[in-house]
Design a protein around this motif. Structure first.
Motif, PDB file in Angstrom:
ATOM      1  N   CYS A  40       0.824  -1.215   0.000  1.00 51.97           N
ATOM      2  CA  CYS A  40       0.000   0.000   0.000  1.00 51.97           C
ATOM      3  C   CYS A  40       0.857   1.263   0.000  1.00 51.97           C
ATOM      4  O   CYS A  40       0.489   2.264  -0.614  1.00 51.97           O
ATOM      5  CB  CYS A  40      -0.946  -0.005   1.199  1.00 51.97           C
ATOM      6  SG  CYS A  40      -2.295  -1.203   1.022  1.00 51.97           S
ATOM      7  N   ARG A  79       2.236   1.651  -3.466  1.00 51.02           N
ATOM      8  CA  ARG A  79       1.223   2.076  -4.421  1.00 51.02           C
ATOM      9  C   ARG A  79       1.110   3.603  -4.493  1.00 51.02           C
ATOM     10  O   ARG A  79       0.691   4.164  -5.504  1.00 51.02           O
ATOM     11  CB  ARG A  79      -0.133   1.478  -4.041  1.00 51.02           C
ATOM     12  CG  ARG A  79      -1.180   1.592  -5.142  1.00 51.02           C
ATOM     13  CD  ARG A  79      -2.545   1.042  -4.716  1.00 51.02           C
ATOM     14  NE  ARG A  79      -2.442  -0.303  -4.217  1.00 51.02           N
ATOM     15  CZ  ARG A  79      -2.578  -0.645  -2.946  1.00 51.02           C
ATOM     16  NH1 ARG A  79      -2.836   0.288  -2.037  1.00 51.02           N
ATOM     17  NH2 ARG A  79      -2.454  -1.885  -2.570  1.00 51.02           N
ATOM     18  N   TYR A 101      -5.456  -0.149   5.109  1.00 54.85           N
ATOM     19  CA  TYR A 101      -5.825   0.242   3.744  1.00 54.85           C
ATOM     20  C   TYR A 101      -6.281  -0.982   2.953  1.00 54.85           C
ATOM     21  O   TYR A 101      -7.436  -1.081   2.525  1.00 54.85           O
ATOM     22  CB  TYR A 101      -4.634   0.926   3.098  1.00 54.85           C
ATOM     23  CG  TYR A 101      -4.864   1.575   1.749  1.00 54.85           C
ATOM     24  CD1 TYR A 101      -6.119   1.645   1.153  1.00 54.85           C
ATOM     25  CD2 TYR A 101      -3.787   2.151   1.056  1.00 54.85           C
ATOM     26  CE1 TYR A 101      -6.306   2.247  -0.079  1.00 54.85           C
ATOM     27  CE2 TYR A 101      -3.964   2.765  -0.179  1.00 54.85           C
ATOM     28  CZ  TYR A 101      -5.217   2.804  -0.740  1.00 54.85           C
ATOM     29  OH  TYR A 101      -5.396   3.393  -1.973  1.00 54.85           O
ATOM     30  N   CYS A 102      -5.412  -1.944   2.774  1.00 56.35           N
ATOM     31  CA  CYS A 102      -5.782  -3.112   1.957  1.00 56.35           C
ATOM     32  C   CYS A 102      -6.477  -4.203   2.771  1.00 56.35           C
ATOM     33  O   CYS A 102      -7.174  -5.052   2.201  1.00 56.35           O
ATOM     34  CB  CYS A 102      -4.555  -3.690   1.263  1.00 56.35           C
ATOM     35  SG  CYS A 102      -3.370  -4.484   2.370  1.00 56.35           S
ATOM     36  N   ILE A 156     -13.136   2.724   3.017  1.00 55.24           N
ATOM     37  CA  ILE A 156     -11.876   2.561   2.293  1.00 55.24           C
ATOM     38  C   ILE A 156     -11.697   3.699   1.294  1.00 55.24           C
ATOM     39  O   ILE A 156     -10.590   4.227   1.123  1.00 55.24           O
ATOM     40  CB  ILE A 156     -11.818   1.196   1.584  1.00 55.24           C
ATOM     41  CG1 ILE A 156     -11.889   0.061   2.599  1.00 55.24           C
ATOM     42  CG2 ILE A 156     -10.557   1.082   0.733  1.00 55.24           C
ATOM     43  CD1 ILE A 156     -10.750   0.040   3.592  1.00 55.24           C
ATOM     44  N   LYS A 157     -12.790   4.099   0.632  1.00 54.34           N
ATOM     45  CA  LYS A 157     -12.703   5.221  -0.312  1.00 54.34           C
ATOM     46  C   LYS A 157     -12.303   6.505   0.415  1.00 54.34           C
ATOM     47  O   LYS A 157     -11.502   7.294  -0.097  1.00 54.34           O
ATOM     48  CB  LYS A 157     -14.034   5.400  -1.039  1.00 54.34           C
ATOM     49  CG  LYS A 157     -14.320   4.332  -2.060  1.00 54.34           C
ATOM     50  CD  LYS A 157     -15.468   4.710  -2.986  1.00 54.34           C
ATOM     51  CE  LYS A 157     -16.792   4.629  -2.301  1.00 54.34           C
ATOM     52  NZ  LYS A 157     -17.927   4.829  -3.257  1.00 54.34           N
ATOM     53  N   GLU A 160      -8.610   6.175   1.346  1.00 50.18           N
ATOM     54  CA  GLU A 160      -7.764   6.315   0.162  1.00 50.18           C
ATOM     55  C   GLU A 160      -7.637   7.783  -0.249  1.00 50.18           C
ATOM     56  O   GLU A 160      -6.549   8.245  -0.619  1.00 50.18           O
ATOM     57  CB  GLU A 160      -8.329   5.495  -0.988  1.00 50.18           C
ATOM     58  CG  GLU A 160      -7.470   5.571  -2.252  1.00 50.18           C
ATOM     59  CD  GLU A 160      -7.957   4.636  -3.343  1.00 50.18           C
ATOM     60  OE1 GLU A 160      -7.360   3.553  -3.490  1.00 50.18           O
ATOM     61  OE2 GLU A 160      -8.919   4.993  -4.041  1.00 50.18           O
ATOM     62  N   LYS A 161      -8.737   8.488  -0.179  1.00 49.77           N
ATOM     63  CA  LYS A 161      -8.703   9.910  -0.525  1.00 49.77           C
ATOM     64  C   LYS A 161      -7.753  10.670   0.384  1.00 49.77           C
ATOM     65  O   LYS A 161      -6.982  11.533  -0.064  1.00 49.77           O
ATOM     66  CB  LYS A 161     -10.106  10.498  -0.429  1.00 49.77           C
ATOM     67  CG  LYS A 161     -10.198  11.944  -0.879  1.00 49.77           C
ATOM     68  CD  LYS A 161     -11.636  12.447  -0.821  1.00 49.77           C
ATOM     69  CE  LYS A 161     -11.711  13.904  -1.278  1.00 49.77           C
ATOM     70  NZ  LYS A 161     -13.113  14.422  -1.228  1.00 49.77           N
ATOM     71  N   ILE A 198      -3.947   9.287  -0.435  1.00 52.81           N
ATOM     72  CA  ILE A 198      -3.401   9.710  -1.732  1.00 52.81           C
ATOM     73  C   ILE A 198      -3.279  11.227  -1.799  1.00 52.81           C
ATOM     74  O   ILE A 198      -2.259  11.767  -2.256  1.00 52.81           O
ATOM     75  CB  ILE A 198      -4.278   9.179  -2.872  1.00 52.81           C
ATOM     76  CG1 ILE A 198      -4.136   7.653  -2.973  1.00 52.81           C
ATOM     77  CG2 ILE A 198      -3.888   9.829  -4.210  1.00 52.81           C
ATOM     78  CD1 ILE A 198      -4.961   7.027  -4.079  1.00 52.81           C
ATOM     79  N   SER A 220      -4.889   3.982  -7.585  1.00 54.51           N
ATOM     80  CA  SER A 220      -5.911   3.506  -6.665  1.00 54.51           C
ATOM     81  C   SER A 220      -5.721   2.024  -6.393  1.00 54.51           C
ATOM     82  O   SER A 220      -5.186   1.274  -7.224  1.00 54.51           O
ATOM     83  CB  SER A 220      -7.301   3.754  -7.255  1.00 54.51           C
ATOM     84  OG  SER A 220      -8.288   3.095  -6.497  1.00 54.51           O
ATOM     85  N   ILE A 221      -6.176   1.596  -5.236  1.00 55.99           N
ATOM     86  CA  ILE A 221      -6.137   0.172  -4.913  1.00 55.99           C
ATOM     87  C   ILE A 221      -7.002  -0.616  -5.891  1.00 55.99           C
ATOM     88  O   ILE A 221      -6.761  -1.799  -6.148  1.00 55.99           O
ATOM     89  CB  ILE A 221      -6.589  -0.054  -3.453  1.00 55.99           C
ATOM     90  CG1 ILE A 221      -6.161  -1.452  -2.986  1.00 55.99           C
ATOM     91  CG2 ILE A 221      -8.084   0.170  -3.289  1.00 55.99           C
ATOM     92  CD1 ILE A 221      -6.342  -1.661  -1.492  1.00 55.99           C
TER      93      ILE A 221
END
Length: 481
Positions: A20, A23, A132-133, A171-172, A175-176, A179, A187-188
């Motif tokens: 992660c 990424r 995250y993952c 998760i979204k 991620e926001k 990132i 993105s994952i």
């Protein structure tokens, strides 16, 4: 990577695994996300260890200086700053270790205390090693999902597919935050799509197709939920309607709206059959579709035949279990009906619908005109001459005003010829004109809503007794036949 700044501060808040973290810089170095993340963490750990060694050397030097200096206050303040910096570096190193870089165990102080703290962490927080993952890339987890996909798709024939990933809301949001507009990140979703796509290719020998796949497989990798989007197949061709009295498409009974009542003999239909139903039935059986949609290049009235070269159409079979079939026997089965014939069949694509439905194709009609009074051959010839390259202003006909906007449409008649004179009051005209021109109204005038009309030009009351569509000109270069 000279111009890329690696932000390690995210590891102080979230213990991102190698994959992660890597990424976040997926577009900066051509290797796997896992290896990239591990390498970046190791580089940072080495940097921190060197920084700590330098800070400890400075601290030792200050201790020696403190013994021989009269300015103890200033030295003490510098010493406190160095100790604070050491604690910051040690905390960063500890966070890198906690994110999975166990190779640096010997660099981290109080390692047993850290392990003990991790073991006593709340089970809900400790469930996944990476927030995250959440271990969705674990080999067994991926294999479970791939096997589930194989089971779900086993009832469908397909050659191409595409994996789509659905992320949970949390998760979204995470991620926001992680990132944060980082242009180097992916993105994952992208990584999961890539890995799962590769697994399905290896297990099925199917092909990943991003533009127009047979099946789109939507996966929530966090709860292993799978949904299939079975894309339609499209059969295009041309049809002739050989008899009057059947509509192009299925009509629900006006009384019961398809539910079934005495008026429709419990069929739910206004008319016993339609062009759509006659054509679709054998195709639905062959392709085992869930439902269908019929798209024609315009439509003729129920009492109008479609002759000549036929009307272009696209039959859309939705969610088919079979995607390949010999079209010839299906065509022959339709043609046995004696009511509808189809020809020029081939597999199409979705954009064919747009071409057939939205293009106003020119058409050739055969109109059987009946006049209230007798008419001479010279009057008919004069009418034909007057109608060459004639511009028509046509207000929405009264018979369709309940379902069409009340507009005045400008349409052109390009060529008219006399097909035959039947008797002293009846004759046939062959009319080549714009699509969208209402021919029945062109004949009788619709109480002045169509100007000019055959009735107006002849100064006789006329009606269109019978009408046939002779040709639908679906190519710009095609001339009136």
């Amino acid at each position: 990577m000279d111009n890329i700044t690696i932000d390690y501060s995210i590891l102080n808040k979230y213990s991102l695994c190698h994959r992660c973290f890597g990424r976040l810089y997926a577009k900066s170095l051509h290797t796997t996300n896992y290896e990239r993340g591990r390498a970046l963490k190791m580089a940072k750990a080495i940097e921190l260890e060197l920084n700590l060694a330098n800070l400890y050397n400075l601290l030792n030097g200050l201790n020696e200086l403190n013994e021989n200096s009269n300015d103890i206050g200033e030295i003490k303040e510098t010493e406190e700053d160095i100790i604070k910096e050491i604690e910051i570096k040690k905390e960063e190193l500890k966070n890198i270790y906690k994110s999975g870089l166990i190779e640096i165990t010997n660099m981290v102080e109080n390692i047993e205390e850290i392990k003990e703290t991790e073991e006593t962490t709340n089970e809900n927080e400790k469930k996944y090693s990476c927030p995250y993952c959440r271990d969705i890339f674990d080999k067994n987890h991926l294999n479970d999902i791939s096997e589930k996909i194989l089971k779900f798709t086993s009832n469908y024939e397909f050659d191409t597919f595409l994996i789509g990933t659905v992320l949970p809301k949390k998760i979204k949001e995470l991620e926001k935050e992680i990132i944060n507009d980082n242009p180097m990140a992916e993105s994952i979703k992208q990584e999961f799509n890539r890995m799962m796509g590769k697994m399905i290719v290896e297990k099925t020998n199917k092909v990943v197709e991003k533009t127009n796949p047979d099946i789109v497989i939507m996966v929530n990798p966090y709860n292993k939920r799978i949904e299939l989007q079975i894309n339609s197949i499209f059969i295009k061709g041309r049809y002739n309607k050989l008899i009057r009295g059947i509509p192009q498409s299925h009509w629900h009974c006006r009384s019961c709206r398809g539910k079934g009542c005495e008026k429709c003999d419990w069929t739910g239909k206004q008319y016993p059959t339609s062009v759509e139903e006659i054509i679709a039935e054998p195709f639905m059986k062959a392709f085992k579709g869930k439902e269908e949609a019929f798209h024609g290049a315009g439509r003729e009235d129920i009492d109008v035949r479609m002759l000549g070269n036929g009307r272009p159409f696209v039959l859309q079979i939705k969610e088919p279990k079979i995607r390949k079939a010999d079209l010839k026997p299906l065509m022959e089965e339709v043609n046995k009906s004696g009511k509808v014939e189809i020809h020029n069949l081939e597999y199409g694509v979705r954009k064919d619908i747009i071409f057939f439905k939205n293009e106003a194709h020119r058409k050739t009609y055969l109109a059987h005109v009946e006049c209230e009074d007798e008419i001479t051959e010279d009057e008919i010839k004069q009418l034909v001459e007057q109608m060459q390259n004639l511009t028509i202003n046509q207000r929405t006909p009264q018979r369709v005003s309940h379902r069409r906007a009340d507009l005045i449409r400008v349409r052109n008649v390009y060529a008219v010829s006399l097909n035959k004179i039947i008797n002293s009051k009846e004759f046939e005209l062959k009319i080549y004109c714009d699509g969208g021109l209402y021919i029945k109204e062109l004949i009788h005038g619709d109480e002045g809503r169509t100007i000019p009309s055959v009735s107006e030009l002849l100064n006789k009351k006329c009606i269109c007794k019978f009408l046939d569509v002779w040709d639908v000109h679906d190519f710009e270069h095609e001339e009136e036949q």
